[in-house]
Scaffold this active site. Structure first.
Site, PDB file in Angstrom:
ATOM      1  N   LYS A  42     -13.922 -83.478  29.820  1.00 10.18           N
ATOM      2  CA  LYS A  42     -13.524 -84.769  30.374  1.00 10.18           C
ATOM      3  C   LYS A  42     -14.660 -85.745  30.047  1.00 10.18           C
ATOM      4  O   LYS A  42     -15.559 -85.970  30.850  1.00 10.18           O
ATOM      5  CB  LYS A  42     -13.291 -84.641  31.879  1.00 10.18           C
ATOM      6  CG  LYS A  42     -12.585 -85.820  32.490  1.00 10.18           C
ATOM      7  CD  LYS A  42     -12.257 -85.534  33.958  1.00 10.18           C
ATOM      8  CE  LYS A  42     -11.761 -86.769  34.647  1.00 10.18           C
ATOM      9  NZ  LYS A  42     -11.646 -86.567  36.089  1.00 10.18           N
ATOM     10  N   TYR A  45      -0.757 -72.000  15.656  1.00  8.80           N
ATOM     11  CA  TYR A  45      -1.559 -72.942  16.442  1.00  8.80           C
ATOM     12  C   TYR A  45      -0.928 -74.331  16.498  1.00  8.80           C
ATOM     13  O   TYR A  45      -1.152 -75.063  17.447  1.00  8.80           O
ATOM     14  CB  TYR A  45      -3.019 -73.007  15.992  1.00  8.80           C
ATOM     15  CG  TYR A  45      -3.260 -73.119  14.517  1.00  8.80           C
ATOM     16  CD1 TYR A  45      -3.152 -74.329  13.858  1.00  8.80           C
ATOM     17  CD2 TYR A  45      -3.637 -71.999  13.782  1.00  8.80           C
ATOM     18  CE1 TYR A  45      -3.380 -74.426  12.512  1.00  8.80           C
ATOM     19  CE2 TYR A  45      -3.877 -72.090  12.425  1.00  8.80           C
ATOM     20  CZ  TYR A  45      -3.743 -73.306  11.794  1.00  8.80           C
ATOM     21  OH  TYR A  45      -3.978 -73.396  10.453  1.00  8.80           O
ATOM     22  N   GLU A  83      -8.551 -92.859  39.359  1.00 10.16           N
ATOM     23  CA  GLU A  83      -8.194 -91.901  38.316  1.00 10.16           C
ATOM     24  C   GLU A  83      -6.696 -91.594  38.328  1.00 10.16           C
ATOM     25  O   GLU A  83      -6.141 -91.180  37.320  1.00 10.16           O
ATOM     26  CB  GLU A  83      -8.972 -90.597  38.494  1.00 10.16           C
ATOM     27  CG  GLU A  83     -10.454 -90.742  38.211  1.00 10.16           C
ATOM     28  CD  GLU A  83     -11.185 -89.441  38.406  1.00 10.16           C
ATOM     29  OE1 GLU A  83     -11.774 -88.952  37.417  1.00 10.16           O
ATOM     30  OE2 GLU A  83     -11.179 -88.910  39.528  1.00 10.16           O
ATOM     31  N   VAL A 120     -10.177 -80.285  36.517  1.00 12.79           N
ATOM     32  CA  VAL A 120     -10.171 -79.690  35.181  1.00 12.79           C
ATOM     33  C   VAL A 120     -10.015 -78.175  35.289  1.00 12.79           C
ATOM     34  O   VAL A 120      -9.449 -77.545  34.396  1.00 12.79           O
ATOM     35  CB  VAL A 120     -11.422 -80.074  34.357  1.00 12.79           C
ATOM     36  CG1 VAL A 120     -11.408 -81.545  34.006  1.00 12.79           C
ATOM     37  CG2 VAL A 120     -12.707 -79.682  35.041  1.00 12.79           C
ATOM     38  N   GLU A 121     -10.481 -77.593  36.377  1.00  9.42           N
ATOM     39  CA  GLU A 121     -10.323 -76.150  36.591  1.00  9.42           C
ATOM     40  C   GLU A 121      -8.843 -75.766  36.659  1.00  9.42           C
ATOM     41  O   GLU A 121      -8.434 -74.751  36.091  1.00  9.42           O
ATOM     42  CB  GLU A 121     -11.029 -75.724  37.887  1.00  9.42           C
ATOM     43  CG  GLU A 121     -12.537 -75.804  37.829  1.00  9.42           C
ATOM     44  CD  GLU A 121     -13.126 -77.185  38.174  1.00  9.42           C
ATOM     45  OE1 GLU A 121     -14.350 -77.265  38.356  1.00  9.42           O
ATOM     46  OE2 GLU A 121     -12.368 -78.176  38.259  1.00  9.42           O
TER      47      GLU A 121
END
Length: 117
Positions: free
Chosen positions: A98, A53, A21, A72-73
């Site tokens: 993900k 935005y 990864e 991801v946290e």
């Protein structure tokens, strides 16, 4: 409370805990809900009186594409910090997807909320 939202902001980045990864970019999808008082902007019809935005998305793409976090946290927390710190949002909900990270699933990820509504 008014909510500005973004669905499926797509960004390629290095993210993950495995060696493979760290070698390839993967696509993450970001969903946002941002608390904002949109009344003044609605009355004036001026984007300067709300959270833009487009500007938020450009800032996040810049940050995420350059980041190389493992979790991801961690990415979700960084996104929440940017939105609350740089765009003065009182509350934000961030979902980081993900896709296809786990065999047999369509999607995995995390959703966090920060701030007060």
């Amino acid at each position: 409370m008014d909510i500005l939202f973004v669905r499926e902001l797509k960004v390629d980045t290095r993210i993950g805990i495995y060696d493979w990864e760290r070698q390839v970019k993967q696509t993450v999808l970001i969903d946002l809900e941002i608390a904002a008082d949109t009344h003044a902007a609605a009355q004036s019809d001026k984007v300067e009186q709300t959270i833009n935005y487009q500007t938020v998305c450009q800032r996040l793409v810049s940050h995420i594409s350059a980041s190389e976090v493992e979790l991801v946290e961690t990415l979700a927390e960084q996104i929440a910090d940017i939105i609350r710190g740089e765009f003065a949002a009182r509350w934000v909900q961030v979902t980081v997807h993900k896709p296809a990270a786990v065999r047999g699933t369509r999607d995995v990820g995390v959703r966090i909320e920060r701030g007060t509504d």
